[in-house]
Design a protein around this motif. Structure first.
Motif, mmCIF file in Angstrom:
data_model
loop_
_atom_site.group_PDB
_atom_site.id
_atom_site.type_symbol
_atom_site.label_atom_id
_atom_site.label_comp_id
_atom_site.label_asym_id
_atom_site.label_seq_id
_atom_site.Cartn_x
_atom_site.Cartn_y
_atom_site.Cartn_z
ATOM 1 N N HIS A 91 1.218 -0.801 0.067
ATOM 2 C CA HIS A 91 -0.093 0.211 -0.032
ATOM 3 C C HIS A 91 0.715 1.088 -0.075
ATOM 4 O O HIS A 91 0.161 2.502 0.548
ATOM 5 N N TRP A 92 1.979 0.702 -0.496
ATOM 6 C CA TRP A 92 2.682 2.518 -0.651
ATOM 7 C C TRP A 92 4.318 2.344 -1.624
ATOM 8 O O TRP A 92 3.988 1.682 -2.278
ATOM 9 N N TYR A 93 4.072 3.699 -2.650
ATOM 10 C CA TYR A 93 4.986 3.535 -3.421
ATOM 11 C C TYR A 93 5.867 5.327 -3.417
ATOM 12 O O TYR A 93 5.827 6.561 -2.848
ATOM 13 N N ASP A 94 7.211 4.463 -3.301
ATOM 14 C CA ASP A 94 8.125 5.856 -3.757
ATOM 15 C C ASP A 94 8.171 6.475 -4.922
ATOM 16 O O ASP A 94 9.289 5.429 -5.609
ATOM 17 N N THR A 95 8.196 7.554 -5.434
ATOM 18 C CA THR A 95 8.053 8.346 -6.388
ATOM 19 C C THR A 95 8.252 9.569 -7.142
ATOM 20 O O THR A 95 9.068 9.863 -6.174
#
Length: 783
Positions: free
Chosen positions: A572-576
């Protein structure tokens, strides 16, 4: 008729009419950015004209080699010549060097010769060329030919025969210009009005002159002292610059800048300035495009309003974008020439110090900027909730009836209501707008104007087929069942849906900022509130997206976030981060962590997409169901800018769902912060309190009661910081707030009378706009 220099304006009338706008930028003490002396602008213009003149043959050869007789807009002569002629004419007027006059004159007398390149077959295909190929076919530049002539006319430069040839060219070009009927407060009309104003000014005796003046007035009056109907960064700049040129031709530039609308726009665009040193791109726009027009507008406005903040904006743009060591563009040189004519060295730049704010209100601007400062590494977010609006109806209807613009608003705006157009922190671009278009009128599936190209909630009638992963229980088998691709489900021709938007609330404090804005789709039958909380320490954003059904139906809701690169991802997380926009490489020292803490019955995914002319990724969280009348559903997204070398997992562990009751009536998050925690809670349905109509107030505390962890209140929004000793809180639109069943504050009873059921006057409690206070957990206080 010679031009008057721009003189000082005290602006008393504007301060009286729009005093509230003045207060939006504070006195500053930080060192100002270095301004550009006006002579430096002028020298760039001179050198760019000299460069063009020295390379004239090569430029014309390249134009001939690249000439396209099938170009959609028809015949186009070489670019840069008219700009060179205005620069040389102005230099001759200033310095009297005959060589400059000769060069400008040569352009004016030979400009029509380039038409020989346009073939007969191409002429026959265009009904607007029935009278011949126009010498000046481009309404963006017609006025430059006439302006150069106006400067030289009356200075013994032309023979009577040459004057007649030039004035006949102007008259023929005006007839061609007016074949296309465009009117209303927008860039294309202002450009036409500017050309007509120069024609009226420059040509002394011509039988068409009364017609030019009539049309000059009809087009110009719609733009002078009126709100522009457009909402697009590129075209705002064109409109402003055209109005400046129009008023300059009329010798009324001071009068233009005395209008309340022009004063408004000066501060509107100032307060949109981003850490990138430019107005963010929204609507029909490209990244960093059209900075030249904003530069000359800010220089002019700074001079006439004697405003150091506007001078700061001009100086920032000039220092960032103008390569003064490489003066080879006469297009830019022409604009910098106007900077030298309309600016003022006596105004010193000063950086604004204001913080987050509405830009400028909830009727015309409909934007909110969250910012930590005005430096290149400051945190900045732009929320755009501008709808097409009610203004300019006649003009918008005419556009809708005459040009193929199904995919956009009649304002050059997109389906970007309630979207985040730009997020920057630490000098990095973290969220960005979708872009303009692939080709006319729009690219495939409405690229890049439709809602699914923006950072926003997308709603569709009907229910998407989710399918299931292996081992799930949605169907009678445990096998994987492929579902629908979200983008395929959302995609359509890109046709714009008319909706309405409203600001519900905006508040700014030293510890946080809070906004709530609403989109209403009357035809599809829903409303969507976007609630943004900017928590200044530790510097993150909590975004609540709340859907409310206005009818019983199936809906699919997709919470969309776009990015260029995903550096890491987890549950449930995305580093962008954006590493580039088109051909421009970007600084990537700061990343954006996108986290979805609320996950029940919400599908997540990552899909490839084409956006802003490049390959990007869509990150989404989606749900779909049947909704009862008035039922709500929400999403929580936490946006955390953080250093690129810092692990995202470190941030994820700090974010928790906050227990909220009654179930389904609100949302909240709890954020660990040092020795304490931050709580943010929001009520889904702001009308849930309203249970009676026979008397006032219509609400009761119990009807609107919400539990946010240990807090209880009937407020719309709660922000609290709590540690072992106590804490502080802000509660919005409330009558009472409790912590662990101890009352922290309660509004007092007042007398409410004139009940509709004719009952006696009685007591009632009015809601406080908000209440901010501290509390202690020591003995005798809240437990």
């Amino acid at each position: 008729m010679r031009r008057r220099p721009c003189s000082q304006i005290i602006g008393c009338l504007l301060f009286i009419c729009l005093g509230g706008l003045v207060a939006r930028t504070a006195d500053v003490s930080s060192p100002p950015v270095k301004p550009v002396p006006l002579k430096e602008y002028l020298e760039y213009a001179r050198k760019s004209a000299d460069y063009y003149w020295d390379n004239y043959d090569a430029v014309i050869t390249r134009w001939r080699e690249g000439f396209d007789a099938d170009y959609v807009f028809g015949y186009r002569p070489p670019g840069g010549l008219l700009e060179m002629s205005v620069i040389y004419a102005t230099l001759y007027e200033k310095e009297g060097i005959k060589e400059y006059a000769d060069r400008a004159k040569q352009v004016l007398l030979t400009y029509g010769n380039f038409r020989e390149m346009y073939p007969e077959y191409a002429i026959r295909r265009r009904v607007d060329y029935a009278e011949g190929i126009p010498v000046l076919p481009d309404f963006f530049t017609v006025m430059r030919y006439i302006r150069a002539y106006d400067i030289l006319n009356g200075m013994d430069v032309f023979s009577p025969e040459e004057k007649k040839d030039i004035e006949d060219t102007i008259a023929f070009s005006m007839r061609y210009l007016l074949r296309t009927q465009e009117w209303g407060p927008m860039n294309r009309t202002a450009l036409r009005a500017e050309s007509l104003a120069w024609a009226v000014r420059a040509v002394d005796n011509h039988p068409d002159k009364p017609t030019w003046e009539m049309l000059r007035k009809s087009l110009g009056d719609d733009n002078w002292g009126n709100w522009e109907i457009e909402d697009a960064t590129i075209y705002h700049g064109v409109w402003l610059y055209a109005l400046c040129g129009y008023s300059y031709a009329l010798d009324q530039m001071e009068a233009l800048f005395k209008t309340p609308e022009m004063y408004y726009y000066a501060h509107y665009f100032l307060n949109l300035m981003s850490p990138d040193g430019m107005i963010p791109d929204f609507g029909d726009a490209h990244w960093q495009a059209n900075w030249q027009h904003y530069l000359v507008y800010f220089e002019t406005a700074a001079a006439l309003y004697r405003d150091p903040h506007l001078k700061w904006a001009a100086s920032v743009i000039a220092r960032k974008f103008v390569d003064f060591d490489n003066p080879i563009s006469t297009g830019l040189g022409f604009i910098l020439l106007d900077c030298s004519l309309w600016g003022d060295d006596a105004v010193s730049p000063a950086e604004p110090e204001s913080g987050s704010m509405e830009v400028m209100e909830d009727v015309q601007g409909k934007k909110i900027v969250f910012r930590s400062g005005w430096k290149t590494d400051s945190t900045y977010m732009l929320l755009n909730y501008r709808d097409e609006g009610d203004g300019g109806l006649n003009f918008r209807d005419y556009l809708r009836d005459t040009i193929p613009v199904e995919e956009e608003k009649m304002t050059h705006g997109h389906a970007d209501e309630n979207s985040i157009a730009l997020l920057m922190a630490g000098g990095s671009v973290l969220l960005h707008d979708g872009g303009y278009r692939d080709y006319m009128p729009s690219g495939p599936v409405g690229a890049f104007r439709q809602d699914y190209f923006h950072n926003r909630l997308c709603v569709r009638p009907d229910k998407i087929f989710f399918g299931q992963k292996e081992g799930e229980y949605r169907y009678s088998v445990r096998d994987a069942v492929p579902g629908q691709n979200l983008l395929d489900f959302l995609y359509n021709a890109g046709s714009y849906r008319i909706i309405r938007t409203q600001k519900v609330d905006f508040l700014s404090f030293d510890d946080f900022d809070y906004s709530r804005t609403r989109l209403i789709d009357d035809k599809m039958g829903y409303e969507w509130d976007r609630v943004i909380t900017y928590i200044k320490d530790p510097g993150l954003f909590v975004v609540f997206d709340i859907f409310k059904a206005r009818k019983e139906d199936y809906y699919t809701l997709a919470n969309l976030w776009h990015t260029r690169t995903i550096k890491a991802r987890g549950e449930h997380w995305y580093d962008t981060v954006y590493d580039r926009i088109r051909n421009q490489e970007l600084k990537t020292d700061t990343h954006l962590l996108i986290h979805f803490p609320q996950t029940h019955f919400k599908e997540e995914g990552v899909l490839p997409e084409k956006r802003h002319y490049q390959d990007e990724w869509l990150i989404h969280q989606t749900t779909a169901q049947h909704f009862e009348l008035g039922e709500t559903q929400g999403f929580i997204t936490v946006l955390i800018p953080h250093p690129a070398d810092e692990s995202p997992e470190k941030q994820i562990g700090r974010i928790h769902l906050l227990p909220v009751g009654p179930d389904g009536k609100g949302m909240g998050v709890r954020i660990e912060n040092g020795d304490g925690e931050i709580l943010v809670g929001v009520k889904n349905d702001l009308r849930m309190d309203m249970i009676r109509d026979w008397r006032r107030p219509r609400y009761t505390f119990d009807a609107g009661r919400m539990d946010y962890g240990d807090f209880t209140t009937n407020g719309d929004f709660l922000f609290a910081e709590v540690n072992g000793e106590g804490g502080r809180y802000t509660c919005v639109n409330m009558t009472k707030i409790l912590y662990r069943d101890t009352v922290l504050h309660a509004a007092k009873e007042a007398l409410f009378g004139l009940a509709f059921d004719a009952s006696p006057d009685t007591g009632g409690i009015g809601k406080l706009r908000y209440w901010r206070d501290t509390f202690s957990l020591k003995k005798g206080s809240a437990k």
